[in-house]
Each structure stands twice: as C-alpha cells, then as structure tokens.
Design a protein around this motif. Structure first.
Motif, PDB file in Angstrom:
ATOM      1  N   UNK A  89      23.207  50.167  43.714  1.00 46.35           N
ATOM      2  CA  UNK A  89      22.027  48.572  43.488  1.00 46.35           C
ATOM      3  C   UNK A  89      21.349  48.080  45.194  1.00 46.35           C
ATOM      4  N   UNK A  90      20.766  47.842  44.691  1.00 48.57           N
ATOM      5  CA  UNK A  90      19.759  47.023  45.581  1.00 48.57           C
ATOM      6  C   UNK A  90      20.504  46.104  46.451  1.00 48.57           C
ATOM      7  N   UNK A  91      20.564  45.935  47.664  1.00 48.29           N
ATOM      8  CA  UNK A  91      21.806  45.375  48.615  1.00 48.29           C
ATOM      9  C   UNK A  91      22.294  43.458  48.102  1.00 48.29           C
ATOM     10  N   UNK A  92      21.364  42.633  48.221  1.00 47.69           N
ATOM     11  CA  UNK A  92      21.324  41.782  47.293  1.00 47.69           C
ATOM     12  C   UNK A  92      22.261  42.449  46.422  1.00 47.69           C
ATOM     13  N   UNK A  93      21.640  42.758  45.186  1.00 46.96           N
ATOM     14  CA  UNK A  93      23.017  42.851  43.825  1.00 46.96           C
ATOM     15  C   UNK A  93      24.120  43.522  44.607  1.00 46.96           C
ATOM     16  N   UNK A  94      24.324  44.121  45.370  1.00 47.98           N
ATOM     17  CA  UNK A  94      26.130  44.891  45.381  1.00 47.98           C
ATOM     18  C   UNK A  94      26.495  43.831  45.953  1.00 47.98           C
ATOM     19  N   UNK A  95      26.059  43.205  47.451  1.00 47.40           N
ATOM     20  CA  UNK A  95      27.085  41.979  47.752  1.00 47.40           C
ATOM     21  C   UNK A  95      27.370  41.218  46.708  1.00 47.40           C
ATOM     22  N   UNK A  96      26.657  40.823  45.316  1.00 48.96           N
ATOM     23  CA  UNK A  96      27.295  39.340  44.751  1.00 48.96           C
ATOM     24  C   UNK A  96      28.372  40.261  43.484  1.00 48.96           C
ATOM     25  N   UNK A  97      27.979  41.218  43.059  1.00 53.23           N
ATOM     26  CA  UNK A  97      29.035  42.261  41.902  1.00 53.23           C
ATOM     27  C   UNK A  97      29.900  41.405  41.885  1.00 53.23           C
ATOM     28  N   UNK A  98      30.777  41.687  43.420  1.00 51.21           N
ATOM     29  CA  UNK A  98      31.932  42.096  43.564  1.00 51.21           C
ATOM     30  C   UNK A  98      33.143  40.219  42.456  1.00 51.21           C
ATOM     31  N   UNK A  99      32.175  39.583  43.767  1.00 51.40           N
ATOM     32  CA  UNK A  99      32.040  38.343  43.290  1.00 51.40           C
ATOM     33  C   UNK A  99      31.515  38.046  41.596  1.00 51.40           C
ATOM     34  N   UNK A 100      30.577  38.215  40.714  1.00 50.14           N
ATOM     35  CA  UNK A 100      30.221  38.450  39.794  1.00 50.14           C
ATOM     36  C   UNK A 100      32.474  39.294  39.268  1.00 50.14           C
ATOM     37  N   UNK A 101      32.211  39.863  39.282  1.00 56.25           N
ATOM     38  CA  UNK A 101      33.315  40.494  38.807  1.00 56.25           C
ATOM     39  C   UNK A 101      34.275  39.893  39.208  1.00 56.25           C
ATOM     40  N   UNK A 102      34.542  39.095  39.542  1.00 57.24           N
ATOM     41  CA  UNK A 102      36.273  38.322  39.957  1.00 57.24           C
ATOM     42  C   UNK A 102      35.964  37.312  39.134  1.00 57.24           C
ATOM     43  N   UNK A 103      34.588  36.570  39.023  1.00 60.10           N
ATOM     44  CA  UNK A 103      34.385  35.225  38.109  1.00 60.10           C
ATOM     45  C   UNK A 103      35.510  35.519  37.401  1.00 60.10           C
ATOM     46  N   UNK A 104      34.302  36.518  36.237  1.00 60.62           N
ATOM     47  CA  UNK A 104      34.956  36.772  34.750  1.00 60.62           C
ATOM     48  C   UNK A 104      36.554  37.577  34.883  1.00 60.62           C
ATOM     49  N   UNK A 105      36.700  38.111  35.434  1.00 62.62           N
ATOM     50  CA  UNK A 105      38.358  38.521  35.636  1.00 62.62           C
ATOM     51  C   UNK A 105      39.809  37.255  35.490  1.00 62.62           C
ATOM     52  N   UNK A 106      38.508  36.451  36.535  1.00 68.42           N
ATOM     53  CA  UNK A 106      39.642  34.730  36.718  1.00 68.42           C
ATOM     54  C   UNK A 106      39.613  34.212  35.366  1.00 68.42           C
ATOM     55  N   UNK A 107      38.795  33.667  34.991  1.00 65.51           N
ATOM     56  CA  UNK A 107      38.067  33.614  33.606  1.00 65.51           C
ATOM     57  C   UNK A 107      38.895  33.760  32.375  1.00 65.51           C
ATOM     58  N   UNK A 108      39.140  35.621  32.312  1.00 71.29           N
ATOM     59  CA  UNK A 108      39.708  35.525  31.417  1.00 71.29           C
ATOM     60  C   UNK A 108      41.475  35.838  32.074  1.00 71.29           C
ATOM     61  N   UNK A 109      41.979  35.786  33.572  1.00 70.66           N
ATOM     62  CA  UNK A 109      43.432  35.463  34.137  1.00 70.66           C
ATOM     63  C   UNK A 109      43.496  34.046  33.178  1.00 70.66           C
ATOM     64  N   UNK A 110      42.575  32.513  33.535  1.00 66.33           N
ATOM     65  CA  UNK A 110      42.834  31.493  32.651  1.00 66.33           C
ATOM     66  C   UNK A 110      43.099  31.091  31.368  1.00 66.33           C
ATOM     67  N   UNK A 111      42.143  32.151  30.735  1.00 67.92           N
ATOM     68  CA  UNK A 111      42.976  31.772  29.330  1.00 67.92           C
ATOM     69  C   UNK A 111      44.102  32.564  29.138  1.00 67.92           C
ATOM     70  N   UNK A 112      44.470  33.325  29.498  1.00 66.70           N
ATOM     71  CA  UNK A 112      45.463  34.501  29.162  1.00 66.70           C
ATOM     72  C   UNK A 112      46.921  33.023  29.975  1.00 66.70           C
ATOM     73  N   UNK A 113      46.566  32.442  30.526  1.00 65.27           N
ATOM     74  CA  UNK A 113      47.993  31.418  31.669  1.00 65.27           C
ATOM     75  C   UNK A 113      48.160  30.385  30.247  1.00 65.27           C
ATOM     76  N   UNK A 114      46.528  30.348  30.116  1.00 65.15           N
ATOM     77  CA  UNK A 114      46.423  28.931  29.467  1.00 65.15           C
ATOM     78  C   UNK A 114      47.712  29.116  27.707  1.00 65.15           C
ATOM     79  N   UNK A 115      47.429  30.348  27.534  1.00 65.11           N
ATOM     80  CA  UNK A 115      48.028  30.487  25.966  1.00 65.11           C
ATOM     81  C   UNK A 115      49.186  31.166  26.208  1.00 65.11           C
ATOM     82  N   UNK A 116      49.927  31.394  27.556  1.00 59.34           N
ATOM     83  CA  UNK A 116      50.995  31.550  27.935  1.00 59.34           C
ATOM     84  C   UNK A 116      51.857  30.232  28.538  1.00 59.34           C
ATOM     85  N   UNK A 117      51.032  29.325  28.715  1.00 59.66           N
ATOM     86  CA  UNK A 117      52.236  27.912  28.988  1.00 59.66           C
ATOM     87  C   UNK A 117      51.761  26.700  28.477  1.00 59.66           C
ATOM     88  N   UNK A 118      50.517  27.157  28.091  1.00 62.34           N
ATOM     89  CA  UNK A 118      50.129  25.243  27.714  1.00 62.34           C
ATOM     90  C   UNK A 118      49.677  26.090  26.436  1.00 62.34           C
TER      91      UNK A 118
END
Length: 530
Positions: A89-118
């Motif tokens: 991968x180009x360096x610019x893509x490689x350095x952004x990819x972990x944050x991108x994956x973290x964002x999608x995982x964070x939104x999925x977890x956010x949805x599951x946390x809401x469905x559990x408690x709210x």
C-alpha cells in the motif's frame, strides 16, 4: 439494578438496517479519504515519516524519526501502518488504514452497546449521532493513534456492560480486558486510566444501591462485585500483551528509552503539560464545539442522570462522562481529542436528556437532531471527496517544498536544519537530516568544517535574528551576515522559512557573539520527543 426505563413517546421507526446503511455511507466516505489527499499536519507527517524510516532501515521494533528512537507513542499504530506499507500500500494509505478500521469497528460496537442498554430508542440512534460528532469526524479521518485508544475504551465498556447486565457465574470477562489491553497498547498507561477506574466507581455505587435494597453488607457485596472482574487474570493479560515490548526495547535500545516513553510521555506530561499546557477550564470550552449540538443537551442529561442512578446504563454513562472530563481537566496537558474516548457516554447523556423532555419537545428535538446529523454527515462526505483533495496541497505548506527540492536537485549540497526539523520537512526532503540547536553550534560547526562551505541552512523566518518575546537562545543571532550566508529562497512550508547557503570563505570570517544555548534535557539529546 441493571435496567433502563425509557420515557420516549414514539415507537421506533421500522428501519432495521438503517444503522448498517449509515456505517456503509461512512465506510465509503472515509474510504475515499484514504486515497484522496496529501498529508494533513500535524499528526499525519509523523506517522508517514516513521513508517518511511521503518521501510528504509528495515528496523521495525522501535519507531525511528530522523534516525532517532521516537518516544511519542507505543509502537502498535506504527506496526499496523508498517504492515500495510510492507504489503504494497502507498504510505499515505497505510498510515490511515488503522484509524479507518477503528472507526468502522467503533460504530459497530456503538450500535451493539446501544442495543444492549438503550433499547427504547431507534436502533440507529447512537450510530447516527456518533458519526456526526465533529471531534470524531476529524480525528478518525486522519492517521491518529487515539483511534485505537477510543476503540479499546468502548470495547472494554461494552464488555463491562455485558458482564453487569448478563452476568455468567465464574466466567472471565474477556472483552473487558481485551479492550483495556488494546487501549494500553495504543497509548500506554492512559489506556488503563481511561477504563478501569470507571468500572471500579460503577461497581461501588451499584453495591450501595444493591446492599441497601437487599439488606446485605456493603463491604461483602462490594468485594464480591469487584472480584467478579477477575483482576489478577485480567491485569496479567494486559501485561502479557504490553510488557514484552518494553522489556525488549530496554535491552535492545536502552532503559532510558523505556523511561522516556513510559514515564515522561505519561506521568511527566500529565503533571507538567509540556507543549500542551492549558488552563483547568479548557474542556468547558472545547466540549461545546467538539460535541455540538449534543453538548447543548449535556447539562440536562446530567440533571436527569443524577435522579436515575439506580439504573445501570444511566449510572455507567454518567460516571464514564464525568470521570473522563475530570481526569483530563486535572491534567496540565490538554487537547480536545483527549475527551474522544468518552464520546459514547456524551451521546448517551444526550439521549437521557431527550428522555426527560416533555412529549412535544422530545419529538421536535429528536427530529432536529436527526436532521442535523444527516446533514453534517453528508456535508463532511462532500468535503472529504471534493474540497479536501483540492485544499490539502496547501495545508501545512506541502507545495512550498517544491522550490527547495528543485534547488537541491540543480545544485546539490548538504542540507542542515536550524533547530529540530519537523516531520513534514523530514518526509518531503529526506531523513536523517543534520541539524543544529543554536546559533553558537552553527557557527562552531562552520569554523570546524563539520558544516562545509556551500551547504544549505533551512531556518524558520521567526527564528532569524531578535524577535519580540522570543527565546534568544533559540534564535539565529546575529541576523545572517552576507559574508557568512547567501539567501537563496524564501518559502512557505509548515511555517515561513528561508533557505540560506554558507558562503565560500565563511570559515575564515570572525566568529560573531551568540546567545548562550539553552540546556538540552537527556530526553531531547537521545531521542525524538517531538
């Protein structure tokens, strides 16, 4: 008591897959941003330069910047980016990819946390509001190790919520401790500070309510509640994931390096503030725009939460939000992004605030909030896809390096930077780059021949001569004499700078009087402390 009684006065809009569609839109929007623009200062050049030096040197164990060990963060984010770059991968893509994956995982977890408690709110609520939080939108759009801290914190809180709402006797709460381990791998001891105290406080408060209702011993109930988190095995897991790198780094590099990255970067900065000092009330200001418009509902949410502390979701949300706010307000070092790990708590507090409103106000406020979130997500998508690629070359002065590169190509000679070179300069002009820390050192090296006649000197214009209010030990004093230096270029890079060239015969000129250099700490002498 592990329940949440909602007071909403309308049924959920039956769009069961809307949360998925929102995440899909975010995935496409931020996916475009992986490729669409050049480096965004000040964080991305740091990651890009570190990964570039990893690739050039073949040394990946300890991150390097300008050839020196870099002590800003633990290596997890750099390793992930390095793997991406190593795979092609180009360096610019490689350095952004972990944050991108973290964002999608964070939104999925956010949805599951809401469905559990709210559960009383539409299932897309937290995802929609989270994707439109201004602070999250920017921080997840760039290379940022805090993205992994934010994900690890939510993973730990989600695991803790499962442990309290759906307890399984004698079961090890894996999700809690994996979240703590991830947060700690991302940011060091801050990962522990952002998670475990929240669970301790909630467990103790829950014990007070439970013991009072059941007529049981508070001490016994509290001990049982805390012990159920399996502290010995959990902390062992966190140490197993994180400690080996510090041990290997200590033996292979030095224990001073471990001291710098573990103690200085965490405890010393927390107390001293270093370059990020802000007054105690700083977050009272930043939270308004970093979490707008949810911030307008937070006082109401806190008010209603204090009246519903027996409900686990409300109590946990309030503790999470207030603890994070107070913890980082006490710290001398402050940046707006430090509150991002508690973003789910601020979202939940806004929902609690809506629950307490009158029926008519609740429906109209939620409609406005929903419309605003959709509008902001759409506007951000347009900005990332169209405006940012056009503006990025001018952000941070990336284009300003072109005339320097042309000069170096046409008339090659060594390049020396006055003061420590910034990451973008290293990335654009190459590393390792020689530098001097003071005008006295510069003139000494010219006269000793270490800096040859004809060499280039790159210096920020704000450091040329005596400037009002400036630390003279850092200034190039006296102002460059034509007998010593020829001015070649004036460029606008990260800051306006001047490219000088050492004149032939400069080493034979008299040595001018220069200010006493500033004392250099052992950390700055040995490592890149940014």
């Amino acid at each position: 008591m592990h329940y949440y009684s909602t007071e909403t006065h309308f049924p959920e809009i039956v769009w069961p897959r809307l949360a998925g569609w929102i995440i899909g839109v975010v995935a496409i929007t931020y996916g475009v941003a992986l490729f669409s623009h050049s480096l965004v200062p000040s964080m991305e050049p740091r990651f890009a330069e570190v990964v570039k030096e990893m690739l050039d040197s073949g040394q990946w164990l300890i991150p390097l910047k300008n050839g020196r060990p870099y002590v800003e963060y633990p290596p997890l984010y750099y390793w992930l980016a390095y793997l991406g770059a190593k795979s092609g991968l180009p360096i610019l893509v490689a350095i952004r990819l972990p944050a991108y994956a973290a964002l999608l995982a964070w939104l999925l977890l956010l949805n599951r946390w809401q469905r559990l408690l709210f559960t009383g709110w539409p299932s897309y609520t937290f995802v929609l509001l989270g994707a439109a939080v201004p602070l999250a939108m920017f921080q997840f759009a760039i290379a940022q190790t805090d993205s992994l801290l934010v994900l690890g914190t939510l993973l730990a809180v989600y695991g803790y919520s499962i442990h309290r709402v759906r307890p399984v006797a004698h079961a090890f709460p894996w999700m809690i401790w994996l979240g703590v381990a991830l947060a700690t791998a991302a940011k060091g001891p801050v990962g522990v500070a952002c998670t475990l105290p929240i669970f301790v406080i909630d467990s103790l408060l829950a014990t007070l309510f439970y013991a009072k209702d059941q007529n049981e011993s508070i001490v016994k109930s509290g001990a049982t509640s805390l012990w159920s988190l399996c502290w010995v095995r959990g902390l062992s897991l966190v140490l197993l994931v994180n400690a080996p790198w510090y041990v290997v780094a200590g033996f292979s590099r030095s224990w001073e390096f471990v001291n710098a990255i573990l103690v200085y970067q965490n405890f010393d900065r927390y107390v001293s503030g270093y370059s990020h000092w802000q007054p105690w009330w700083y977050y009272l200001k930043t939270i308004i725009y970093d979490f707008f418009p949810l911030s307008l509902l937070l006082p109401i949410g806190i008010h209603y939460s204090l009246r519903r502390l027996q409900e686990h979701p409300v109590r946990l949300t309030l503790i999470w939000a207030l603890y994070t706010f107070v913890f980082f307000s006490i710290s001398a070092s402050k940046q707006g992004k430090y509150l991002l790990p508690a973003a789910p708590a601020f979202i939940a507090l806004a929902v609690v605030a809506l629950d307490g409103l009158h029926k008519q106000w609740q429906r109209s406020t939620w409609s406005v909030l929903r419309a605003w979130s959709i509008f902001i997500i759409g506007l951000w998508g347009i900005f990332i896809a169209i405006a940012l690629p056009q503006a990025a070359p001018n952000i941070g002065g990336v284009n300003g390096f072109a005339p320097i590169k042309e000069q170096l190509y046409n008339e090659p000679a060594p390049l020396v930077h006055y003061q420590w070179p910034r990451s973008l300069t290293l990335y654009e002009l190459g590393a390792p780059m020689e530098f001097v820390r003071s005008s006295r050192e510069l003139y000494q090296k010219i006269h000793s021949g270490e800096i040859s006649e004809g060499a280039y000197i790159l210096v920020k214009q704000s450091e040329l001569g005596i400037a009002a209010g400036a630390d003279q030990s850092l200034q190039l004093i006296p102002y460059p004499n034509p007998n010593y230096f020829a001015e070649i270029l004036q460029v606008d890079i990260d800051k306006p700078a001047t490219l000088l060239r050492v004149q032939v015969g400069a080493s034979d000129q008299p040595v001018p009087p220069t200010p006493m250099p500033r004392a250099i700490s052992w950390r700055d002498e040995l490592f890149d402390t940014d």
